[in-house]
Design a protein around this motif. Structure first.
Motif, short mmCIF file in Angstrom:
data_model
loop_
_atom_site.label_atom_id
_atom_site.label_comp_id
_atom_site.label_asym_id
_atom_site.label_seq_id
_atom_site.Cartn_x
_atom_site.Cartn_y
_atom_site.Cartn_z
N THR A 1 6.23 -6.54 5.64
CA THR A 1 6.18 -5.10 5.45
C THR A 1 5.15 -4.42 6.34
O THR A 1 5.17 -3.19 6.48
N SER B 1 -0.69 -2.37 3.74
CA SER B 1 0.16 -1.23 4.09
C SER B 1 -0.63 0.07 4.17
O SER B 1 -0.55 0.80 5.17
N THR C 1 7.67 -4.44 -5.32
CA THR C 1 7.49 -3.11 -4.74
C THR C 1 7.53 -3.21 -3.22
O THR C 1 7.75 -4.28 -2.67
N ILE D 1 2.43 -5.73 1.64
CA ILE D 1 2.36 -5.73 0.18
C ILE D 1 1.76 -7.06 -0.25
O ILE D 1 1.99 -8.10 0.37
N ARG E 1 7.10 -0.51 0.72
CA ARG E 1 6.65 0.72 1.36
C ARG E 1 7.29 1.95 0.73
O ARG E 1 6.81 3.07 0.94
N PRO F 1 -0.34 -2.79 -3.09
CA PRO F 1 -0.59 -2.68 -1.65
C PRO F 1 -1.44 -3.84 -1.14
O PRO F 1 -2.38 -4.27 -1.81
N ASP G 1 4.67 -9.01 -7.25
CA ASP G 1 3.99 -8.21 -6.23
C ASP G 1 2.83 -7.49 -6.89
O ASP G 1 3.01 -6.76 -7.87
N THR H 1 -6.95 -2.47 -2.82
CA THR H 1 -6.20 -3.72 -2.67
C THR H 1 -6.86 -4.84 -3.46
O THR H 1 -6.19 -5.55 -4.23
#
Length: 409
Positions: A20, A227, A277, A200, A279, A224, A221, A312
């Motif tokens: 991603t 990203s 999840t 991600i 972007r 972030p 997930d 993050t």
């Protein structure tokens, strides 16, 4: 368990993926032997091949939801397949050739399944829902870079489109790497979290390798990874930089903890696994909302990057503390974010009792682990071995992953 297909088992496989972050194509040439508990993987060669700048920009615009024509979509699909095929050819130079390619392709859209109560419906219920004209709870995902074209251009049988089989039966189609992690990185004396930090973040929780350990695994997930950081760096540097190398810029700033706490109230972080999840959530629009919220604190560019880095790290730790049965004995990082020393330090600071290392330190390349995983998934597909882990994807059962495109050469 599916019956083993009568095929010639390849031992040299190429894994290809662009994540991603859309940094480029990670290619891993690996020797594979065994099947599951006896699975062994040796990395022969690994390299990252950047996309041409124009193609990368087109991909990022599609990921951001920009409307394009079908003609343009087809051209991008073709271009990605050509560059994936070129990466497969280049990684073999100077080595014995591979007999199989596992190509993840480039994700440009991912829609998770709908609410938990709908995801529990069986397939017949889904068919009835479709026939009634109502929307189904199924997810949807799109990876570009046609496997059939890669097979044609390279002359090597190619497995691609790994995620759709899991999604078709109600799973998220992500994360798909936990089952590979289970057989390559489990340990009889310690529970581990394998934390990938690409665009991600995603985690595979591996309990002690004892009775029924595979059923106790979890994966999802976390939110972030790089990203928002990459987007912020491009914005704050007016396009002069695309990422914060080693987190050096962020390390000069100070995280705004009240802002991080505010961001952590976002619905996704509270949603219990399985979940996925992309972007579509943590992209340009989300960054703009973050920057707008930061205005009240009068943060410097370095402070903004430090605060996004903290998000993050904090979202990973929040996931562990909220959704794991217990904290792991060890965290092993992989993916591009594993090279962000500031991010690694922040993770260690937030979890002082748990060693934070990288998969390099246990013998598996942190840079190319995801590419290695898709080589393994292609290998398993040829053997007729399921590749998904239902406890991670939310699918009701194990399934074979990937579509096989035989070489015509």
């Amino acid at each position: 368990m599916y019956p083993t297909e009568k095929v010639t088992v390849p031992t040299r496989v190429i894994g290809l993926i662009s994540g991603t972050s859309v940094d480029g194509i990670d290619a891993a040439l690996v020797e594979i032997s065994g099947q599951e508990l006896d699975l062994k993987v040796e990395l022969v060669a690994g390299a990252t091949y950047p996309y041409p700048a124009e193609l990368r920009e087109k991909i990022l615009r599609v990921c951001a939801g920009e409307a394009i024509s079908m003609t343009e979509l087809a051209e991008i699909d073709d271009a990605i397949a050509f560059f994936f095929a070129e990466a497969a050819q280049n990684i073999q130079i100077g080595h014995q050739p591979a007999t199989l390619i596992g190509s993840h392709g480039q994700t440009v859209y991912h829609r998770p399944p709908k609410g938990a109560e709908e995801k529990e419906k069986n397939f017949n219920s889904l068919l009835r829902t479709q026939n009634s004209g109502l929307r189904t709870p199924l997810g949807y995902t799109l990876q570009l870079g046609r496997g059939a074209l890669i097979a044609h251009l390279t002359g090597i049988t190619t497995v691609s489109n790994f995620r759709v089989a899991d999604i078709a039966i109600g799973g998220h189609g992500a994360p798909l790497v936990p089952r590979v992690d289970a057989y390559l990185l489990s340990h009889p004396q310690e529970a581990r979290c394998i934390q990938n930090i690409g665009g991600i973040g995603n985690v595979a929780y591996i309990p002690l390798r004892r009775d029924n350990w595979l059923e106790k695994m979890r994966g999802w997930d976390t939110g972030p990874g790089n990203s928002l950081l990459d987007l912020a760096v491009q914005h704050l540097s007016n396009g002069a930089q695309t990422y914060d190398e080693n987190g050096q810029w962020a390390a000069t700033g100070t995280p705004c903890h009240p802002l991080v706490e505010q961001w952590l109230t976002q619905d996704y972080f509270q949603l219990p696994p399985p979940k996925s999840t992309g972007r579509e959530l943590f992209g340009v629009t989300y960054l703009q909302e973050c920057l707008q919220a930061a205005e009240a604190y009068q943060l410097s560019p370095a402070d903004i990057l430090a605060t996004l880095t903290e998000l993050t790290a904090a979202s990973i730790v929040h996931s562990y503390r909220t959704f794991l049965p217990q904290l792991p004995d060890r965290i092993l990082l992989c993916g591009g974010g594993s090279r962000n020393l500031y991010l690694k330090q922040r993770l260690q600071s937030l979890l002082p009792s748990v060693p934070v290392l990288t998969t390099d330190e246990v013998g598996l390349s942190a840079d190319f682990k995801e590419a290695i995983a898709f080589a393994v998934l292609a290998y398993w597909r040829q053997l007729g071995i399921p590749g998904n882990l239902p406890s991670a994807t939310g699918a009701p059962q194990e399934v074979l992953l990937g579509e096989i495109h035989p070489s015509q050469y």
